[in-house]
Write a protein that holds these residues in place. Structure first.
Motif, PDB file in Angstrom:
ATOM      1  N   LEU A   1       6.781   6.013   1.033  1.00 55.08           N
ATOM      2  CA  LEU A   1       6.242   5.757  -0.304  1.00 55.08           C
ATOM      3  C   LEU A   1       5.454   4.458  -0.369  1.00 55.08           C
ATOM      4  O   LEU A   1       4.326   4.436  -0.881  1.00 55.08           O
ATOM      5  N   ILE A   2       6.009   3.341   0.116  1.00 57.20           N
ATOM      6  CA  ILE A   2       5.276   2.081   0.104  1.00 57.20           C
ATOM      7  C   ILE A   2       5.422   1.409   1.461  1.00 57.20           C
ATOM      8  O   ILE A   2       6.359   1.677   2.205  1.00 57.20           O
TER       9      ILE A   2
ATOM     10  N   THR B   1      -7.013   0.434  -7.144  1.00 56.80           N
ATOM     11  CA  THR B   1      -5.650   0.653  -7.627  1.00 56.80           C
ATOM     12  C   THR B   1      -5.602   0.340  -9.118  1.00 56.80           C
ATOM     13  O   THR B   1      -6.365  -0.505  -9.609  1.00 56.80           O
TER      14      THR B   1
ATOM     15  N   ASN C   1      -2.167  -4.833  -6.363  1.00 53.64           N
ATOM     16  CA  ASN C   1      -1.150  -4.445  -5.376  1.00 53.64           C
ATOM     17  C   ASN C   1      -0.894  -5.529  -4.347  1.00 53.64           C
ATOM     18  O   ASN C   1      -0.428  -5.250  -3.242  1.00 53.64           O
TER      19      ASN C   1
ATOM     20  N   GLU D   1       0.835  -1.191   0.000  1.00 55.59           N
ATOM     21  CA  GLU D   1       0.000   0.000   0.000  1.00 55.59           C
ATOM     22  C   GLU D   1       0.873   1.245   0.000  1.00 55.59           C
ATOM     23  O   GLU D   1       2.049   1.210   0.398  1.00 55.59           O
ATOM     24  N   ASP D   2       0.293   2.352  -0.447  1.00 54.53           N
ATOM     25  CA  ASP D   2       1.002   3.626  -0.448  1.00 54.53           C
ATOM     26  C   ASP D   2       1.242   4.080   0.987  1.00 54.53           C
ATOM     27  O   ASP D   2       0.414   3.866   1.882  1.00 54.53           O
TER      28      ASP D   2
ATOM     29  N   SER E   1       4.021   8.517  -9.251  1.00 54.07           N
ATOM     30  CA  SER E   1       2.874   9.237  -8.680  1.00 54.07           C
ATOM     31  C   SER E   1       3.300  10.228  -7.611  1.00 54.07           C
ATOM     32  O   SER E   1       2.641  11.251  -7.400  1.00 54.07           O
ATOM     33  N   ALA E   2       4.433   9.953  -6.917  1.00 58.49           N
ATOM     34  CA  ALA E   2       4.914  10.875  -5.885  1.00 58.49           C
ATOM     35  C   ALA E   2       5.610  12.087  -6.485  1.00 58.49           C
ATOM     36  O   ALA E   2       5.896  13.049  -5.760  1.00 58.49           O
TER      37      ALA E   2
ATOM     38  N   ARG F   1       4.824   4.033  -7.912  1.00 55.23           N
ATOM     39  CA  ARG F   1       4.698   4.894  -6.730  1.00 55.23           C
ATOM     40  C   ARG F   1       5.652   6.077  -6.823  1.00 55.23           C
ATOM     41  O   ARG F   1       5.303   7.202  -6.434  1.00 55.23           O
TER      42      ARG F   1
END
Length: 574
Positions: free
Chosen positions: A157-158, A269, A273, A151-152, A437-438, A434
């Protein structure tokens, strides 16, 4: 939003009811595996596995069936070996690249790919990725299947949420790929409110929060599965329209007045994931098979033999006794130095053994050692601890050690490929998405527009697999070298530059170390010119010395010498 059934009529069930039906179907599908998992856990890894959600946070002793922990230790060796060999945090184990090798050699592209690798490794190191991977390797070696939810995370970050066997059920698509997961969980009231918000929780949870019963357990369900097209709004890009749905709801609370039947969270998502890997797989199966399952018969026999050995030793050190009836009720002190009384006039009086105990344990010990060796082989202990498990007087050359190591790696090769495809590649894809997206990924060079990236694994085990292929090239080059001793022209058949490139790729060497062919030719030409110039420079002192010697000769003396020589050369001269 309701789904349509086969007759194009709306499904009257709420989304929550449909999710519960899917969970029941997945649980029924895995029912034949549960007894096998329980058996392996009981005799090998009793601290793993959770077949009842109420077992959360229970530290009671569970190893009553284990008299010999060989399999338990071998499971740790296998997990540690895979961790250090495939995904060691101490060295690079993957790198990003391009299918177009020439484009990947462009300086700007190479620099950007290097930045991507650095960011990915830093993200894995700062999160709990490596702790989760070690747990998954333990599950894989013991039960054949391992699962972790990714998960984010705002800070790292993860974040991984590894699962243990028995607490989840899986589903797969028509291609045999895992695409669904159902997992019951227990969370406290405080955890529920912090994660999902007060308004999304049931009235029971809200009341517990208000009465400050924050540590009260609540049973919930988490399901991840492909989202039905009827649930996805056309053109929408919100979480409820993504390809995979992530649904959370309380098991004991339902609110049919709400559209979904009362979910804690209806999210989604763009990609699956959940990391779900199998050690070995029979076509059509959802769950994998493992070394632990393979040696379970040996493990049970080992426990039985150890129990019988302990009983035999107990007969020797604490045999059954017989005593005269006259001593009944008087007792006997059987401790060292103890004293017991009996009537010496009574024939046969006194405490003595009921029967003679003279058991030879040598055959039993041999059988135990043989079983231990079979269990070690099932867990590949001889691969990961080959040198330390050798006899002290064993003597092998470095070449023999390398050949034995490569031979054993061939047996592990199919499993490594499966773990690359089912575990590590999806994890890297999730991590890369991720980073994108960040917004921390540097902009790619223009040459990479609409280009697909690929992942190459350069871990110790991956390189060892390639080294097996390199042995053929080694034999070829050795043979050519032997032929060149009496026929040098054979060297013209070898493309040395290509051989160096192939070796570098097989061994996972940084491509920046190897020069391009044209650069190598240019460097060779410069070296030849430099050698020629150096040779000329080395010859200059000798030439200058000669010139100096010539300049020091007397001209008159030289004339006399020349005239004398001319005299010798004239026919008939005096």
């Amino acid at each position: 939003m309701s789904l349509l059934n086969d007759d194009n009529h709306e499904d009257p069930r709420t989304l929550r009811e449909r999710l519960l039906a899917r969970k029941s179907a997945m649980w029924l599908e895995r029912s034949t595996w549960e007894s096998r998992w329980r058996d392996v856990a009981e005799f090998q890894q009793p601290m793993l596995g959770m077949f009842d959600v109420s077992q959360t946070n229970q530290g009671t002793r569970k190893d009553f069936s284990i008299y010999d922990n060989t399999a338990t230790k071998d499971g740790r060796v296998l997990a540690s070996g895979l961790m250090s060999g495939m995904t060691s945090p101490a060295r690079p184990w993957f790198k990003t690249g391009l299918p177009d090798k020439e484009l990947a050699e462009a300086p700007a592209v190479k620099a950007w790919l290097h930045k991507v690798d650095v960011l990915m490794r830093a993200m894995f190191a700062q999160s709990n990725t490596y702790n989760s991977l070690h747990s998954m390797y333990m599950e894989l070696g013991t039960f054949g299947t391992a699962v972790s939810i990714v998960e984010d995370d705002f800070e790292n970050l993860i974040r991984h949420f590894p699962c243990t066997i028995g607490e989840y059920a899986l589903g797969q698509d028509e291609y045999g790929r895992i695409d669904s997961m159902a997992r019951p969980r227990r969370m406290t009231v405080a955890q529920l409110v912090r994660k999902f918000g007060m308004k999304n929780c049931s009235a029971r949870v809200q009341q517990a929060w208000k009465s400050r019963q924050l540590d009260q357990w609540v049973d919930i369900m988490h399901i991840v599965q492909p989202r039905d097209f009827a649930e996805r709004a056309p053109g929408a890009k919100d979480a409820k329209s993504m390809a995979w749905g992530s649904y959370w709801f309380e098991l004991a609370s339902e609110n049919k007045d709400m559209p979904d039947g009362g979910l804690l969270l209806n999210s989604g998502t763009p990609r699956f994931n959940v990391l779900a890997a199998r050690w070995d797989l029979k076509p059509g199966d959802i769950y994998g098979r493992s070394p632990g399952m393979e040696c379970q018969g040996d493990v049970r026999q080992l426990q039985f033999n150890q129990l019988r050995k302990a009983q035999a030793i107990d007969y020797k050190v604490n045999p059954p006794l017989q005593a005269p009836t006259a001593m009944k009720g008087q007792g006997a002190n059987r401790l060292p130095g103890g004293l017991s009384y009996y009537d010496a006039q009574t024939p046969g009086a006194g405490v003595r053994s009921l029967f003679e105990v003279n058991i030879d344990l040598s055959h039993l010990l041999e059988d135990i050692n043989d079983i231990r060796m079979r269990i070690d082989a099932s867990y590949y202990k001889d691969l990961f601890l080959m040198l330390s498990s050798m006899a002290p007087d064993a003597r092998m050359t470095a070449t023999e050690v390398a050949e034995r190591h490569e031979e054993k790696l061939l047996m592990l090769g199919p499993t490594l490929e499966r773990l690359h495809n089912e575990l590590l590649s999806p994890m890297i894809e999730i991590g890369f998405a991720r980073i994108v997206s960040a917004g921390i990924l540097p902009p790619p060079p223009p040459e990479l527009q609409n280009m697909e990236l690929e992942v190459e694994f350069i871990s110790v085990l991956a390189q060892a697999q390639r080294a097996v292929a390199a042995s053929g090239a080694d034999r070829l080059l050795t043979t050519i070298g032997n032929l060149a001793a009496f026929w040098p022209k054979v060297l013209n058949k070898v493309n040395v530059y290509q051989a160096v490139d192939d070796y570098a790729e097989m061994f996972g060497v940084n491509p920046e170390i190897i020069m391009a062919d044209e650069d190598a030719d240019a460097a060779a030409a410069e070296q030849a010119q430099a050698a020629q110039a150096q040779a000329q420079a080395d010859a200059m002192p000798a030439m200058a010395q000669t010139a100096k010697a010539v300049s020091g000769i007397d001209p008159d003396a030289m004339t006399n010498v020349m005239q004398s020589l001319q005299g010798y050369s004239t026919p008939g001269g005096a």
